[in-house]
Design a protein around this motif. Structure first.
Motif, PDB file in Angstrom:
ATOM      1  N   TRP A   1      -1.877 -41.387  11.478  1.00  0.00           N
ATOM      2  CA  TRP A   1      -1.049 -40.778  12.587  1.00  0.00           C
ATOM      3  C   TRP A   1       0.261 -41.771  12.713  1.00  0.00           C
ATOM      4  O   TRP A   1       1.426 -41.425  13.236  1.00  0.00           O
ATOM      5  N   TYR A   2       0.226 -43.202  12.528  1.00  0.00           N
ATOM      6  CA  TYR A   2       1.383 -44.082  12.642  1.00  0.00           C
ATOM      7  C   TYR A   2       2.537 -43.602  12.079  1.00  0.00           C
ATOM      8  O   TYR A   2       3.818 -43.797  12.481  1.00  0.00           O
ATOM      9  N   LEU A   3       2.340 -43.018  10.894  1.00  0.00           N
ATOM     10  CA  LEU A   3       3.728 -42.587  10.038  1.00  0.00           C
ATOM     11  C   LEU A   3       4.230 -41.578  10.919  1.00  0.00           C
ATOM     12  O   LEU A   3       5.579 -41.529  10.838  1.00  0.00           O
TER      13      LEU A   3
ATOM     14  N   VAL B   1       8.716 -37.282   6.318  1.00  0.00           N
ATOM     15  CA  VAL B   1       7.359 -38.469   6.533  1.00  0.00           C
ATOM     16  C   VAL B   1       6.208 -37.520   6.755  1.00  0.00           C
ATOM     17  O   VAL B   1       6.070 -36.565   7.734  1.00  0.00           O
ATOM     18  N   GLY B   2       5.016 -37.773   5.977  1.00  0.00           N
ATOM     19  CA  GLY B   2       4.059 -37.068   6.419  1.00  0.00           C
ATOM     20  C   GLY B   2       2.728 -37.938   5.607  1.00  0.00           C
ATOM     21  O   GLY B   2       2.930 -39.030   5.191  1.00  0.00           O
ATOM     22  N   GLY B   3       1.476 -37.198   5.999  1.00  0.00           N
ATOM     23  CA  GLY B   3       0.316 -38.279   5.412  1.00  0.00           C
ATOM     24  C   GLY B   3      -0.712 -37.815   6.624  1.00  0.00           C
ATOM     25  O   GLY B   3      -0.715 -36.933   7.576  1.00  0.00           O
TER      26      GLY B   3
ATOM     27  N   GLU C   1      -3.162 -33.485   9.104  1.00  0.00           N
ATOM     28  CA  GLU C   1      -1.956 -33.952   8.374  1.00  0.00           C
ATOM     29  C   GLU C   1      -0.751 -33.694   9.037  1.00  0.00           C
ATOM     30  O   GLU C   1      -0.636 -32.684   9.534  1.00  0.00           O
ATOM     31  N   VAL C   2      -0.272 -34.774   9.136  1.00  0.00           N
ATOM     32  CA  VAL C   2       1.160 -34.879   9.982  1.00  0.00           C
ATOM     33  C   VAL C   2       2.150 -34.681   9.290  1.00  0.00           C
ATOM     34  O   VAL C   2       2.336 -35.180   7.960  1.00  0.00           O
ATOM     35  N   SER C   3       3.498 -34.293   9.771  1.00  0.00           N
ATOM     36  CA  SER C   3       4.889 -34.294   9.028  1.00  0.00           C
ATOM     37  C   SER C   3       5.807 -34.086   9.887  1.00  0.00           C
ATOM     38  O   SER C   3       5.802 -33.834  11.065  1.00  0.00           O
TER      39      SER C   3
END
Length: 506
Positions: free
Chosen positions: A238-240, A233-235, A226-228
């Motif tokens: 990965w492109y987010l 911006v997160g989710g 999970e990226v942030s």
């Protein structure tokens, strides 16, 4: 009886409970790399990223100390007032009672000290040598002045004394006397009109661009992590994260570009030849991939003047500040000679900020190395607080903070082995506004000393633009299976009354 080959899903029994390639699914391949069966299991993954660098954004400085205002031209021009009183430096004694004010030969620049004026003549290297004199005559830039109490100027300063300062403090006329008209009156006496003048400054905006692109297939890729990012911006896509970080980096560039910016010189560029930078910029030697110096017209001057360069050119530079109160008092004396803005903000790197804390803490010492409780809301029972967010010295108020841009390892900060390489340790910025004459509006306006001008009109606002191109994510502008996020801004920084700024340099 018929035989079916191959027999998919057949299992060969085993006498022991173990994983074999004959009785369990496998991921073995003949070619390297060989994948083993255990890869089918979901690894133990911490879903959230570890923010090991904390908040990585560096912007916010200009939002704290300035403002952003629109403009519609390729250049912003403003005028700043000159000093009110008459004063000349670097004067030289040319005789017993004559002194040359050594004016440079510039059209429209004349000596405005006239006969019957009273002046103070000082030697900056010898404060005791100060003479008040009466101006008896003027020939060009040479004054004939008689001291009120000394035998002669030569007796007071020494024959041929140089580097003297002269300023007017009044005049003295006899009864029934009159002023000579402008120009020579036959005896060498001259009366000059003192017309106010202003100094004009300008800056030009630059276009800052960036982009992020991803294929349509990858926009549907789901990961385990999970990226942030700092902007929320997160989710699990990965492109987010990549798009969000590109946006954050670009927003930092909007500030960094106008802080670090410089105007190109006529001798910069390939070979250092005059116009070399411009020749490359207009594509005389075009890059093979048609990138680089693109979009420039002949004669373009590259760059924009940033804050650091403006202060170095028109402001004050304090070198080697180590926290000595005498050094800081020298800064105050210099501010007295400039605009004397009462409220100022200090944005410092960590080492210089600690030097300020140490300087202030020493002033509150009780006894030999002791601490005076209560003055800074300290008490014997609580942890000692020696961090100072603000202080007052003389008639000036200062608000101090650490500037992350000077501490971050990816910009001007770094480890102890890198300290000093940035050559910039902090900046003193005056608070409030200045009054300047706007050439476009034709009137005096009030502006923050430090403010950004960005291109904008009713048709287009170029403060911070972003748009999608491609055929993914709702943008159907081409048949290419990508989503491209474009970023653009056109801006410059106005550093007005730079004589009130101080740059702390290593």
């Amino acid at each position: 009886m018929g035989v079916l080959n191959p027999q998919f899903g057949s299992i060969t029994p085993s006498q022991t409970q173990q994983i074999l390639n004959t009785n369990y699914l496998q991921f073995n391949t003949a070619a390297a790399p060989v994948n083993d069966f255990a890869q089918q299991y979901l690894p133990e993954v911490y879903e959230a990223e570890v923010e090991r660098y904390g908040n990585r954004t560096l912007g916010g400085f200009l939002r704290m100390v300035g403002a952003e205002l629109p403009m519609t031209s390729d250049q912003v021009i403003w005028s700043e007032q000159n000093r009110l009183h008459i004063s000349y430096d670097s004067c030289t004694l040319t005789g017993v009672d004559t002194i040359d004010i050594n004016l440079p030969v510039v059209a429209g620049v004349n000596n405005v000290i006239t006969h019957n004026m009273t002046v103070v003549i000082m030697d900056p290297l010898n404060p005791a040598a100060t003479v008040k004199a009466f101006v008896a005559g003027v020939l060009g830039t040479v004054l004939t002045a008689y001291p009120y109490q000394q035998a002669s100027l030569a007796a007071a300063f020494g024959a041929g004394a140089a580097g003297l300062k002269v300023f007017v403090y009044g005049s003295e006329f006899g009864k029934a006397s009159g002023l000579s008209p402008a120009g020579a009156d036959g005896t060498g006496l001259v009366t000059e009109n003192v017309d106010p003048a202003f100094t004009q400054f300008s800056n030009k905006p630059i276009i800052i661009r960036d982009r992020y692109a991803i294929s349509g297939s990858d926009t549907a890729q789901i990961g385990w992590v999970e990226v942030s990012t700092e902007d929320g911006v997160g989710g699990f896509l990965w492109y987010l994260k990549a798009e969000g970080e590109t946006r954050l980096r670009f927003e930092d560039y909007l500030e960094m570009a106008v802080i670090e910016g410089q105007i190109s010189s006529a001798t910069s560029g390939p070979g250092g030849a005059p116009g070399g930078f411009y020749a490359a910029a207009v594509g005389v030697i075009p890059p093979a991939d048609n990138t680089g110096f693109s979009g420039f017209a002949a004669g373009n001057q590259l760059g924009t003047q940033g804050m650091f360069d403006a202060i170095q050119q028109r402001g004050n530079v304090m070198t080697g500040f180590a926290g000595a109160l005498a050094d800081f008092d020298a800064i105050l004396q210099n501010l007295d000679s400039q605009g004397a803005i009462e409220e100022n903000m200090l944005f410092l790197d960590r080492a210089t900020e600690l030097n300020f804390d140490n300087m202030l803490a020493v002033q509150n010492s009780y006894g030999a190395g002791g601490t005076s409780y209560g003055v800074f809301e300290n008490s014997e029972e609580m942890a000692l607080n020696l961090g100072f967010s603000g202080f007052r010295r003389g008639s000036y108020d200062f608000y101090k903070t650490s500037w992350k841009y000077l501490n971050d390892a990816s910009t001007r900060g770094g480890s102890t082995n890198f300290n000093g390489a940035s050559n910039i340790e902090g900046v003193l910025v005056p608070a409030g506004t200045s009054t300047v004459y706007d050439q476009v509006l034709g009137t005096n306006i009030r502006r923050p000393f430090l403010h950004v001008r960005y291109r904008a009109s009713q048709a287009d606002d170029r403060r911070m633009k972003s748009w999608l191109t491609g055929s993914v994510g709702g943008a159907y502008t081409s048949d290419v299976d990508i989503m491209q996020v474009n970023f653009l801004s056109e801006r410059c920084l106005c550093v007005q009354a730079a004589n009130n700024f101080v740059l702390f340099s290593a």
